[in-house]
Write a protein that holds these residues in place. Structure first.
Motif, PDB file in Angstrom:
ATOM      1  N   HIS A  83       0.811  -1.217   0.000  1.00 27.19           N
ATOM      2  CA  HIS A  83       0.000   0.000   0.000  1.00 27.19           C
ATOM      3  C   HIS A  83       0.850   1.275   0.000  1.00 27.19           C
ATOM      4  N   GLU A  84       2.098   1.187   0.483  1.00 31.26           N
ATOM      5  CA  GLU A  84       2.994   2.350   0.492  1.00 31.26           C
ATOM      6  C   GLU A  84       3.187   2.917  -0.911  1.00 31.26           C
ATOM      7  N   ARG A  85       3.051   2.074  -1.926  1.00 29.94           N
ATOM      8  CA  ARG A  85       3.342   2.507  -3.293  1.00 29.94           C
ATOM      9  C   ARG A  85       2.299   3.465  -3.858  1.00 29.94           C
ATOM     10  N   ILE A  86       1.069   3.360  -3.375  1.00 29.24           N
ATOM     11  CA  ILE A  86      -0.027   4.144  -3.952  1.00 29.24           C
ATOM     12  C   ILE A  86      -0.656   4.995  -2.855  1.00 29.24           C
ATOM     13  N   VAL A  87      -0.410   6.288  -2.916  1.00 29.51           N
ATOM     14  CA  VAL A  87      -0.967   7.231  -1.941  1.00 29.51           C
ATOM     15  C   VAL A  87      -2.018   8.070  -2.658  1.00 29.51           C
ATOM     16  N   LEU A  88      -3.241   8.022  -2.150  1.00 28.38           N
ATOM     17  CA  LEU A  88      -4.355   8.763  -2.746  1.00 28.38           C
ATOM     18  C   LEU A  88      -4.637  10.003  -1.912  1.00 28.38           C
ATOM     19  N   ALA A  89      -4.389  11.164  -2.498  1.00 27.60           N
ATOM     20  CA  ALA A  89      -4.668  12.447  -1.833  1.00 27.60           C
ATOM     21  C   ALA A  89      -4.104  12.478  -0.416  1.00 27.60           C
ATOM     22  N   GLY A  90      -2.901  11.937  -0.256  1.00 24.75           N
ATOM     23  CA  GLY A  90      -2.211  12.012   1.025  1.00 24.75           C
ATOM     24  C   GLY A  90      -2.327  10.796   1.907  1.00 24.75           C
ATOM     25  N   ASN A  91      -3.162   9.822   1.539  1.00 23.81           N
ATOM     26  CA  ASN A  91      -3.350   8.627   2.364  1.00 23.81           C
ATOM     27  C   ASN A  91      -3.076   7.359   1.566  1.00 23.81           C
ATOM     28  N   GLU A  92      -2.424   6.381   2.206  1.00 22.76           N
ATOM     29  CA  GLU A  92      -2.185   5.107   1.534  1.00 22.76           C
ATOM     30  C   GLU A  92      -3.510   4.499   1.085  1.00 22.76           C
ATOM     31  N   ILE A  93      -3.491   3.885  -0.064  1.00 25.22           N
ATOM     32  CA  ILE A  93      -4.690   3.269  -0.614  1.00 25.22           C
ATOM     33  C   ILE A  93      -5.247   2.229   0.357  1.00 25.22           C
ATOM     34  N   THR A  94      -6.570   2.134   0.445  1.00 21.77           N
ATOM     35  CA  THR A  94      -7.202   1.156   1.337  1.00 21.77           C
ATOM     36  C   THR A  94      -7.209  -0.229   0.700  1.00 21.77           C
ATOM     37  N   ASP A  95      -7.417  -1.243   1.524  1.00 19.35           N
ATOM     38  CA  ASP A  95      -7.518  -2.619   1.023  1.00 19.35           C
ATOM     39  C   ASP A  95      -8.607  -2.733  -0.045  1.00 19.35           C
ATOM     40  N   ASP A  96      -9.791  -2.209   0.266  1.00 23.51           N
ATOM     41  CA  ASP A  96     -10.922  -2.361  -0.646  1.00 23.51           C
ATOM     42  C   ASP A  96     -10.642  -1.702  -1.995  1.00 23.51           C
ATOM     43  N   LYS A  97     -10.098  -0.489  -1.960  1.00 20.97           N
ATOM     44  CA  LYS A  97      -9.819   0.212  -3.212  1.00 20.97           C
ATOM     45  C   LYS A  97      -8.718  -0.490  -3.994  1.00 20.97           C
ATOM     46  N   LEU A  98      -7.715  -0.983  -3.301  1.00 24.03           N
ATOM     47  CA  LEU A  98      -6.613  -1.664  -3.984  1.00 24.03           C
ATOM     48  C   LEU A  98      -7.097  -2.948  -4.648  1.00 24.03           C
ATOM     49  N   VAL A  99      -7.855  -3.747  -3.941  1.00 26.20           N
ATOM     50  CA  VAL A  99      -8.394  -4.980  -4.524  1.00 26.20           C
ATOM     51  C   VAL A  99      -9.272  -4.648  -5.731  1.00 26.20           C
ATOM     52  N   ASP A 100     -10.073  -3.590  -5.612  1.00 24.55           N
ATOM     53  CA  ASP A 100     -10.981  -3.188  -6.698  1.00 24.55           C
ATOM     54  C   ASP A 100     -10.208  -2.818  -7.959  1.00 24.55           C
ATOM     55  N   VAL A 101      -9.202  -1.936  -7.852  1.00 27.36           N
ATOM     56  CA  VAL A 101      -8.498  -1.494  -9.063  1.00 27.36           C
ATOM     57  C   VAL A 101      -7.631  -2.603  -9.642  1.00 27.36           C
TER      58      VAL A 101
END
Length: 436
Positions: A83-101
């Protein structure tokens, strides 16, 4: 049953052989099927180079956030979790969003060959396109021209020092490496370059001219330096005074200077630049470890414990210079705990520490093709350093503490001095340390 992040990532790893095959056709095809999310990002700052990309990007991010902006950030590799690799608007991507994309990238790809980095880059761009932010900060993975990130149109680019690394993909010709890094340069997007060797500088300038991009060079168009405990930044039309950067080491002065050049182009204020420099954080870059099980082992012995993920000779020289600075302030035996991937220039890496480090303790890196600890020991011995092997990080720290006390008492004849321990050689090794 809901798919986990680990399952989604494992499925993507199986799509393509581990061998890196540089090119943009595969990722562009997937992005086309996803509706071209890479064209729906906020203003982009694209960062390439051999060493200092992550630190420079960390400074830029900290300055942007000090300006009240929300930043998307894409970096690699991660240290502890993906999750460190993808920061969305200042916050690490969530599990749900990461699994979705990741699932949507996999569906769009429909089983065609796709490298893991290509898949995760596409996922990052998809996630970025669906979340509001003011700026997108994108770090190149490898090279530039054919790196999977290079399907974007940046508003400006930064190129940190170009040197030798990833020879199996980029070759051993510095001009050729510089040309690959320059592949991120796009028409009319200004380029800011950190310190460069003459060969790299000439190639970067030539490539910028071909793209009709304005290019600014360190020491010609701008520079930064330490003076009276402050950082002074100069360009052709400005002279500014800032606090020293939070990241330690003389090499971070030039990384900070490059970030300042970008920040001034973005019209971010000097007040916000100062705040960003003071608060920038980038783990495993000359990080003084003070928390965790390994830090506690060192603390109980009175030893210092440092961590750096640099893995090529250029990075090693920067780290060695910082260690030498610390030695001038407080003398301690320097012991290296080193694990490094088998395809790296370990000889050149260790050369930087000859005459500075007392010993090298070789360790392997779990789940990676690392150089045998026994080979590290032999290479250390051939460079006038004592050499040892250890089965794991805890054993290596104990051995460093024991040997450091012995060598210091032998040298001075006085009470043993607890050592300065540097764990180094690989970001993957650094990640293992930070998990502890």
């Amino acid at each position: 049953m809901t798919e986990t992040v680990e399952q989604a990532l494992a499925t993507l790893r199986a799509l393509h052989p581990k061998k890196i095959d540089l090119g943009l056709e595969r990722i562009q095809s997937v992005l086309d099927k996803l509706g071209n999310p890479e064209t729906k990002l906020p203003p982009i700052i694209h960062v390439a180079g051999t060493n200092g990309k992550g630190s420079t990007l960390a400074f830029i991010r900290a300055i942007a956030e000090a300006s009240g902006l929300k930043a998307h950030v894409y970096t690699s590799p991660h240290l502890v979790r993906f999750h460190e690799r993808i920061v969305l608007a200042g916050n690490e991507i969530t599990d749900d969003k990461l699994v979705d994309v990741l699932a949507r990238v996999r569906k769009a790809n429909a089983g065609a060959p796709l490298s893991f980095f290509e898949a995760t880059t596409a996922a990052a761009y998809l996630a970025f396109s669906e979340s509001s932010a003011d700026v997108a900060l994108i770090e190149v993975g490898l090279g530039g021209r054919y790196d999977a990130t290079n399907v974007i149109t940046p508003d400006c680019c930064a190129i940190t020092p170009v040197d030798f690394d990833h020879a199996e993909f980029l070759g051993r010709d510095l001009a050729g490496i510089a040309k690959e890094k320059a592949g991120i340069i796009k028409p009319h997007a200004p380029v800011f370059c950190g310190p460069q060797l003459a060969t790299s500088r000439d190639v970067l300038e030539s490539e910028a001219q071909k793209s009709r991009a304005v290019i600014k060079f360190w020491n010609e168009d701008f520079r930064a330096y330490r003076q009276h405990g402050r950082l002074v930044y100069e360009s052709q039309d400005t002279l500014s005074d800032f606090p020293l950067p939070a990241l330690r080491g003389e090499h971070q002065i030039s990384n900070a200077g490059l970030a300042i050049a970008v920040a001034k182009h973005m019209k971010w204020t000097d007040v916000d630049i100062a705040t960003g420099l003071k608060h920038a954080f980038w783990p495993a870059r000359m990080q003084n470890l003070t928390q965790g099980i390994y830090a506690e082992m060192a603390r109980q012995a009175g030893a210092e414990l440092w961590l750096d993920g640099g893995h090529n000779p250029h990075a090693a020289r920067a780290v060695a210079n910082t260690m030498a600075e610390l030695e001038q302030v407080t003398e301690r035996p320097l012991i290296l705990i080193t694990g490094i991937l088998a395809n790296k220039d370990i000889g050149g890496f260790l050369d930087a520490f000859e005459g500075l480090a007392s010993a090298v303790i070789g360790v392997s890196i779990p789940d990676h093709e690392s150089l045998a600890p026994e080979t590290l020991r032999e290479l250390a011995l051939s460079r006038n350093m004592d050499g040892f092997v250890a089965s794991d990080i805890s054993s290596a720290i104990n051995k460093a503490i024991e040997f450091g006390g012995t060598v210091s008492s032998d040298l001075s004849g006085l009470t043993p001095i607890p050592p300065r321990i540097l764990i180094c050689g690989s970001l993957y090794l650094a990640g293992e340390v930070l998990k502890g």
